[in-house]
Design a protein around this motif. Structure first.
Motif, PDB file in Angstrom:
ATOM      1  N   UNK A  24      -0.971  68.339  49.145  1.00 13.59           N
ATOM      2  CA  UNK A  24      -0.118  69.281  48.426  1.00 13.59           C
ATOM      3  C   UNK A  24       0.286  68.732  47.056  1.00 13.59           C
ATOM      4  N   UNK A  25      -0.369  67.676  46.626  1.00  7.75           N
ATOM      5  CA  UNK A  25      -0.077  67.071  45.337  1.00  7.75           C
ATOM      6  C   UNK A  25      -0.397  67.976  44.165  1.00  7.75           C
ATOM      7  N   UNK A  26      -1.236  68.982  44.393  1.00  7.71           N
ATOM      8  CA  UNK A  26      -1.541  69.934  43.321  1.00  7.71           C
ATOM      9  C   UNK A  26      -0.275  70.686  42.889  1.00  7.71           C
ATOM     10  N   UNK A  27       0.747  70.680  43.725  1.00  6.30           N
ATOM     11  CA  UNK A  27       2.000  71.340  43.364  1.00  6.30           C
ATOM     12  C   UNK A  27       2.684  70.690  42.175  1.00  6.30           C
ATOM     13  N   UNK A  28       2.318  69.435  41.872  1.00 10.30           N
ATOM     14  CA  UNK A  28       2.899  68.758  40.708  1.00 10.30           C
ATOM     15  C   UNK A  28       2.490  69.431  39.405  1.00 10.30           C
ATOM     16  N   UNK A  29       1.325  70.071  39.398  1.00 10.23           N
ATOM     17  CA  UNK A  29       0.887  70.766  38.187  1.00 10.23           C
ATOM     18  C   UNK A  29       1.835  71.922  37.849  1.00 10.23           C
ATOM     19  N   UNK A  30       2.443  72.527  38.852  1.00 11.09           N
ATOM     20  CA  UNK A  30       3.398  73.611  38.626  1.00 11.09           C
ATOM     21  C   UNK A  30       4.822  73.087  38.553  1.00 11.09           C
ATOM     22  N   UNK A  31       5.056  71.953  39.183  1.00 10.82           N
ATOM     23  CA  UNK A  31       6.382  71.366  39.232  1.00 10.82           C
ATOM     24  C   UNK A  31       6.834  70.846  37.870  1.00 10.82           C
ATOM     25  N   UNK A  32       5.948  70.214  37.150  1.00  9.50           N
ATOM     26  CA  UNK A  32       6.316  69.602  35.874  1.00  9.50           C
ATOM     27  C   UNK A  32       6.778  70.658  34.860  1.00  9.50           C
ATOM     28  N   UNK A  33       6.049  71.765  34.648  1.00  8.51           N
ATOM     29  CA  UNK A  33       6.568  72.784  33.731  1.00  8.51           C
ATOM     30  C   UNK A  33       7.864  73.434  34.237  1.00  8.51           C
ATOM     31  N   UNK A  34       7.982  73.602  35.551  1.00  7.98           N
ATOM     32  CA  UNK A  34       9.195  74.172  36.135  1.00  7.98           C
ATOM     33  C   UNK A  34      10.398  73.283  35.821  1.00  7.98           C
ATOM     34  N   UNK A  35      10.251  71.979  36.023  1.00  4.78           N
ATOM     35  CA  UNK A  35      11.332  71.044  35.741  1.00  4.78           C
ATOM     36  C   UNK A  35      11.590  70.935  34.239  1.00  4.78           C
ATOM     37  N   UNK A  36      10.560  71.108  33.421  1.00  3.33           N
ATOM     38  CA  UNK A  36      10.750  71.066  31.966  1.00  3.33           C
ATOM     39  C   UNK A  36      11.629  72.230  31.502  1.00  3.33           C
ATOM     40  N   UNK A  37      11.425  73.401  32.086  1.00  2.24           N
ATOM     41  CA  UNK A  37      12.282  74.545  31.750  1.00  2.24           C
ATOM     42  C   UNK A  37      13.721  74.262  32.181  1.00  2.24           C
ATOM     43  N   UNK A  38      13.889  73.640  33.352  1.00  2.00           N
ATOM     44  CA  UNK A  38      15.225  73.266  33.801  1.00  2.00           C
ATOM     45  C   UNK A  38      15.884  72.265  32.870  1.00  2.00           C
ATOM     46  N   UNK A  39      15.105  71.320  32.348  1.00  2.00           N
ATOM     47  CA  UNK A  39      15.644  70.348  31.397  1.00  2.00           C
ATOM     48  C   UNK A  39      16.046  71.019  30.087  1.00  2.00           C
ATOM     49  N   UNK A  40      15.281  72.010  29.662  1.00  2.00           N
ATOM     50  CA  UNK A  40      15.634  72.745  28.442  1.00  2.00           C
ATOM     51  C   UNK A  40      16.918  73.532  28.649  1.00  2.00           C
ATOM     52  N   UNK A  41      17.057  74.165  29.810  1.00  2.00           N
ATOM     53  CA  UNK A  41      18.288  74.899  30.121  1.00  2.00           C
ATOM     54  C   UNK A  41      19.477  73.942  30.132  1.00  2.00           C
ATOM     55  N   UNK A  42      19.289  72.745  30.694  1.00  2.00           N
ATOM     56  CA  UNK A  42      20.358  71.755  30.729  1.00  2.00           C
ATOM     57  C   UNK A  42      20.727  71.287  29.321  1.00  2.00           C
ATOM     58  N   UNK A  43      19.721  71.088  28.481  1.00  2.00           N
ATOM     59  CA  UNK A  43      20.003  70.666  27.099  1.00  2.00           C
ATOM     60  C   UNK A  43      20.772  71.745  26.345  1.00  2.00           C
ATOM     61  N   UNK A  44      20.419  72.994  26.556  1.00  2.00           N
ATOM     62  CA  UNK A  44      21.159  74.091  25.930  1.00  2.00           C
ATOM     63  C   UNK A  44      22.580  74.128  26.479  1.00  2.00           C
ATOM     64  N   UNK A  45      22.729  73.881  27.776  1.00  2.00           N
ATOM     65  CA  UNK A  45      24.051  73.819  28.378  1.00  2.00           C
ATOM     66  C   UNK A  45      24.891  72.701  27.796  1.00  2.00           C
ATOM     67  N   UNK A  46      24.270  71.561  27.500  1.00  2.00           N
ATOM     68  CA  UNK A  46      25.003  70.457  26.879  1.00  2.00           C
ATOM     69  C   UNK A  46      25.449  70.802  25.470  1.00  2.00           C
ATOM     70  N   UNK A  47      24.635  71.551  24.766  1.00  2.00           N
ATOM     71  CA  UNK A  47      24.984  71.906  23.386  1.00  2.00           C
ATOM     72  C   UNK A  47      26.148  72.884  23.301  1.00  2.00           C
TER      73      UNK A  47
END
Length: 82
Positions: A24-47
């Motif tokens: 199920x390691x192929x799920x990392x290909x979808x996980x990384x962009x998903x987490x990147x969007x979450x990090x962007x939302x968090x950065x906007x929240x910090x601002x």
């Protein structure tokens, strides 16, 4: 925004645990962009959040960045397939 990024990070973390299961390691290909969007939302929240209320946004950012790092390492070790 902080709560959204925290929940997003928890979902990404659970998905990362699921991606540790062999074949199920192929799920990392979808996980990384998903987490990147979450990090962007968090950065906007910090601002846009006052200094005293940034705890959830910081936690969400840390969770999402940790998931991205582990996902990239996992893809590197498994060659992107396993």
């Amino acid at each position: 925004m902080g709560l959204i990024s925290l929940v997003w990070g928890i979902v990404a973390l659970l998905w990362m645990v699921l991606a540790f299961i062999p074949l199920l390691g192929w799920g990392n290909w979808f996980l990384i962009p998903f987490a990147a969007v979450g990090a962007i939302v968090a950065a906007i929240g910090l601002l846009f959040t006052r200094a005293g209320n940034r705890g959830r946004a910081k936690a969400g950012l840390l969770l999402n960045v940790a998931v991205i790092v582990v996902g990239v390492i996992r893809l590197g070790l498994g060659g992107g397939f396993v």
